[in-house]
Design an enzyme around this catalytic site. Structure first.
Site, PDB file in Angstrom:
ATOM      1  N   ARG A 231       0.912  -1.945   0.508  1.00  0.00           N
ATOM      2  CA  ARG A 231      -0.076   0.114  -0.393  1.00  0.00           C
ATOM      3  C   ARG A 231       0.742   1.198   0.155  1.00  0.00           C
ATOM      4  O   ARG A 231       2.023   0.832   1.396  1.00  0.00           O
ATOM      5  CB  ARG A 231      -0.503   0.214   1.500  1.00  0.00           C
ATOM      6  CG  ARG A 231      -1.855  -1.232   0.873  1.00  0.00           C
ATOM      7  CD  ARG A 231      -2.807  -0.675   0.312  1.00  0.00           C
ATOM      8  NE  ARG A 231      -3.704  -1.494  -0.007  1.00  0.00           N
ATOM      9  CZ  ARG A 231      -4.009  -2.607  -0.751  1.00  0.00           C
ATOM     10  NH1 ARG A 231      -3.506  -3.136  -1.562  1.00  0.00           N
ATOM     11  NH2 ARG A 231      -5.174  -3.266  -0.885  1.00  0.00           N
ATOM     12  N   HIS A 279      -0.549  -0.428 -10.066  1.00  0.00           N
ATOM     13  CA  HIS A 279      -1.550  -1.204  -9.105  1.00  0.00           C
ATOM     14  C   HIS A 279      -1.573  -2.469  -9.653  1.00  0.00           C
ATOM     15  O   HIS A 279      -3.104  -3.652  -9.417  1.00  0.00           O
ATOM     16  CB  HIS A 279      -2.675  -0.387  -8.160  1.00  0.00           C
ATOM     17  CG  HIS A 279      -2.910  -1.048  -7.296  1.00  0.00           C
ATOM     18  ND1 HIS A 279      -3.373  -0.386  -5.553  1.00  0.00           N
ATOM     19  CD2 HIS A 279      -2.983  -1.729  -6.339  1.00  0.00           C
ATOM     20  CE1 HIS A 279      -4.087  -1.428  -5.258  1.00  0.00           C
ATOM     21  NE2 HIS A 279      -3.671  -2.290  -5.755  1.00  0.00           N
TER      22      HIS A 279
END
Ligand code: GLV
Length: 316
Positions: A231, A279
């Protein structure tokens, strides 16, 4: 039983077809609901990726919520606030471990083989062979050793790089090779000081937000490399940029960012020693995920507790 799917990123029928097929195999009767198209329908279970708050709030009979991903930071606080006591269950691997291992392996080899240096040489038409570090000195440190971290660490160890790891507790767990030096977060600095490639696969929690700031990242040896596929908000991006600019960090491979998509004017896009991916290190696969979710629902229907239930106090 009614099962709602909230996943704007995937055609609903792909989920429906896979879920119905696995339910049939398990002898479960299921009606799969497109929550985005039919937000007023009430369901017993929900499969979600970043659902709208109002919709989730309106679901009053939920028995469990499945997160369509490994990281639950986007949904855990919301669910706890709206429906405390409803269990949140994350995907466990479901085909993501191998993708993550691929991603990290590429990053480690890119760093080990000095590809960022060669890219720079090429840009200047410079033919300049560089020495290769002994493999035994090229330690790869895994910060976070959950399903994703473990899959990646195993692959990197199988590639004969020395592996070490740092986890919240530093406690040995099934699947962690006892040969890997293991540190708790209270010994983060010691861990970082021994790490040539830092692989960050931590969940985002109150404890990990901003954990890797200038002071922490400065504990890495000069010329270390960073891979973040967990993250973004675990790392202070401005501090990271400063360390890259000064040459203290040799390169960064980044799949996740504090704000996604990474804003067009963010200097990370253009830094010659940074590689950016959107991502995608480990993407949710409909087939294996649907199979796993249906197996977990079958377990709940039997009165068992399935794997992957999120500990709301810890946030992962
Ligand atoms: C993706 O980031 C996931 O959490 O699965």
């Amino acid at each position: 039983m009614k099962l709602a799917v909230w996943d704007p990123g995937e055609p609903f029928r792909r989920w429906r077809d896979a879920l119905v097929q696995h339910a049939l195999e398990l002898g479960l009767a299921v009606e799969v609901v497109d929550a985005v198209a039919d937000p007023d329908a009430q369901s017993d279970f929900a499969l979600v990726w970043k659902p709208q708050r109002d919709w989730l709030q309106g679901q009053l009979g939920l028995r469990a919520v499945f997160n369509l991903g490994a990281g639950v930071d986007a949904i855990a606080p919301l669910l706890q606030q709206l429906h405390p006591g409803v269990p949140l269950i994350r995907l466990e691997d479901a085909g993501m471990g191998r993708q993550m291992a691929d991603y990290v392996a590429e990053g480690v080899l890119h760093a080990y083989r000095r590809m960022a240096d060669y890219a720079e040489s090429q840009a200047q038409q410079r033919w300049e062979p560089l020495p290769l570090a002994p493999r035994s000195s090229f330690t790869v440190g895994f910060l976070g050793l959950g399903q994703m971290g473990l899959a990646a660490a195993r692959r990197v160890a199988a590639m004969d790089f020395p592996v070490l790891a740092c986890t919240r507790t530093g406690q040995a767990r099934h699947g962690i090779d006892p040969a890997w030096p293991l540190f708790g977060l209270d010994r983060l600095d010691e861990f970082l000081a021994q790490t040539r490639v830092l692989v960050v696969l931590l969940p985002l929690t109150d404890d990990t937000r901003g954990l890797l700031d200038y002071a922490a990242l400065s504990q890495l040896p000069a010329g270390a490399h960073l891979i973040n596929a967990g993250r973004g908000a675990v790392i202070d991006q401005a501090d990271l940029l400063e360390l890259l600019q000064s040459g203290r960090l040799a390169s960064a491979l980044l799949d996740v960012f504090a704000a996604e998509p990474l804003p067009p004017d963010d200097p990370l896009w253009r830094h010659p020693r940074v590689r950016v991916t959107p991502h995608v290190a480990a993407q949710t696969l409909v087939g294996p995920s649907a199979a796993q979710v249906m197996r977990k629902i079958a377990a709940i229907e039997r009165g068992d507790i399935p794997g992957g239930v999120v500990d709301m106090r810890l946030g992962y």
